[in-house]
Scaffold this motif. Structure first.
Motif, short mmCIF file in Angstrom:
data_model
loop_
_atom_site.label_atom_id
_atom_site.label_comp_id
_atom_site.label_asym_id
_atom_site.label_seq_id
_atom_site.Cartn_x
_atom_site.Cartn_y
_atom_site.Cartn_z
N TYR A 179 0.83 -1.21 0.00
CA TYR A 179 0.00 0.00 0.00
C TYR A 179 0.86 1.26 0.00
N LYS A 180 1.92 1.27 0.78
CA LYS A 180 2.79 2.45 0.82
C LYS A 180 3.43 2.70 -0.55
N LEU A 181 3.84 1.63 -1.21
CA LEU A 181 4.49 1.78 -2.51
C LEU A 181 3.49 2.13 -3.61
N ARG A 182 2.30 1.56 -3.58
CA ARG A 182 1.33 1.73 -4.66
C ARG A 182 0.41 2.94 -4.46
N VAL A 183 0.01 3.18 -3.22
CA VAL A 183 -0.97 4.23 -2.94
C VAL A 183 -0.34 5.42 -2.23
N GLY A 184 0.75 5.17 -1.55
CA GLY A 184 1.41 6.23 -0.80
C GLY A 184 1.08 6.22 0.68
N HIS A 185 0.08 5.45 1.05
CA HIS A 185 -0.30 5.33 2.46
C HIS A 185 -1.10 4.03 2.66
N VAL A 186 -1.23 3.65 3.93
CA VAL A 186 -2.04 2.48 4.27
C VAL A 186 -3.42 2.98 4.69
N PRO A 187 -4.47 2.52 4.03
CA PRO A 187 -5.82 2.96 4.44
C PRO A 187 -6.04 2.68 5.93
N SER A 188 -6.50 3.66 6.64
CA SER A 188 -6.62 3.52 8.09
C SER A 188 -7.84 2.72 8.50
N SER A 189 -7.76 2.15 9.67
CA SER A 189 -8.86 1.44 10.32
C SER A 189 -9.33 0.20 9.57
N LEU A 190 -8.49 -0.38 8.75
CA LEU A 190 -8.89 -1.59 8.05
C LEU A 190 -8.14 -2.79 8.63
N SER A 191 -8.83 -3.90 8.71
CA SER A 191 -8.21 -5.14 9.17
C SER A 191 -7.31 -5.69 8.07
N ILE A 218 8.29 -5.89 -7.30
CA ILE A 218 8.68 -4.49 -7.08
C ILE A 218 10.10 -4.21 -7.57
N GLY A 219 10.76 -5.21 -8.14
CA GLY A 219 12.07 -5.01 -8.74
C GLY A 219 13.24 -5.04 -7.77
N ALA A 220 13.02 -5.52 -6.55
CA ALA A 220 14.11 -5.58 -5.57
C ALA A 220 15.07 -6.73 -5.85
N ILE A 221 14.55 -7.81 -6.46
CA ILE A 221 15.35 -8.97 -6.84
C ILE A 221 14.86 -9.45 -8.20
N LYS A 222 15.65 -10.26 -8.86
CA LYS A 222 15.24 -10.83 -10.15
C LYS A 222 14.65 -12.22 -9.99
N ILE A 223 15.25 -13.03 -9.11
CA ILE A 223 14.79 -14.39 -8.85
C ILE A 223 15.00 -14.70 -7.37
N TYR A 224 14.37 -15.76 -6.92
CA TYR A 224 14.58 -16.23 -5.56
C TYR A 224 14.58 -17.76 -5.58
N PRO A 225 15.27 -18.36 -4.62
CA PRO A 225 15.35 -19.83 -4.61
C PRO A 225 14.03 -20.46 -4.17
N GLU A 226 13.85 -21.71 -4.56
CA GLU A 226 12.68 -22.46 -4.09
C GLU A 226 12.81 -22.70 -2.59
N PHE A 227 11.66 -22.86 -1.92
CA PHE A 227 11.65 -23.20 -0.51
C PHE A 227 12.28 -24.57 -0.34
N ASP A 228 13.18 -24.71 0.61
CA ASP A 228 13.88 -25.96 0.85
C ASP A 228 13.71 -26.37 2.30
N GLU A 229 12.83 -27.33 2.53
CA GLU A 229 12.56 -27.79 3.89
C GLU A 229 13.80 -28.38 4.55
N ALA A 230 14.73 -28.90 3.77
CA ALA A 230 15.96 -29.47 4.32
C ALA A 230 16.79 -28.42 5.04
N LEU A 231 16.66 -27.17 4.67
CA LEU A 231 17.39 -26.09 5.34
C LEU A 231 16.90 -25.87 6.77
N LEU A 232 15.71 -26.30 7.08
CA LEU A 232 15.14 -26.05 8.40
C LEU A 232 15.88 -26.79 9.49
N THR A 233 16.47 -27.92 9.19
CA THR A 233 17.20 -28.67 10.21
C THR A 233 18.51 -27.97 10.59
#
Length: 140
Positions: free
Chosen positions: A49-61, A123-138
């Motif tokens: 919302y901050k990036l697209r609208v400039g603010h977060v609409p107030s009082s919304l869940s 939003i152009g902060a990264i080009k790609i990201y890795p797949e989620f890897d459950e093996a990393l959790l251990t």
């Protein structure tokens, strides 16, 4: 860790901390992990919302923010919207009822990884990201 792909992006440090904590807690403290995932979700939604609208609409869940037309038009993917609702619902249950299974916490974390990755690409902060890897959790 699964979220290290954006650790160096200091402008998203708060988001990274929420995600990192959710991942660190997922195998041992399921409710706390789901709570941190929900916090990461809320932070991300408000960021949009901050990036697209400039603010977060107030009082919304969080539900109202996610279901607004301007938000769903930006996300433009029903699979992501469904993932957001899953994170929100399980996170709410973690906060209010303190009941989340290990499998639910893992699924929430996986959805969060997907959403954050897609958001950062969109939003152009990264080009790609890795797949989620459950093996990393251990290793956390």
């Amino acid at each position: 860790m699964n979220f290290n792909y954006f650790k160096s992006l200091t402008e998203f440090n708060d988001l990274y901390i929420y995600c990192k904590e959710a991942e660190e807690l997922v195998l041992t403290k399921h409710e706390l992990s789901a709570t941190q995932s929900r916090k990461a979700l809320e932070y991300s939604v408000k960021l949009i919302y901050k990036l697209r609208v400039g603010h977060v609409p107030s009082s919304l869940s969080l539900y109202e923010l996610i279901t607004r037309d301007d938000f769903t038009a930006f996300v433009d993917d029903p699979i992501i919207i469904s993932a957001l609702h899953f994170i929100r619902k399980v996170g709410n249950r973690a906060i209010h009822d303190n009941v989340v299974s290990k499998n639910e916490a893992l699924k929430v974390l996986e959805h969060l990884h997907f959403f954050v990755g897609e958001l950062l690409v969109k939003i152009g902060a990264i080009k790609i990201y890795p797949e989620f890897d459950e093996a990393l959790l251990t290793k956390t």
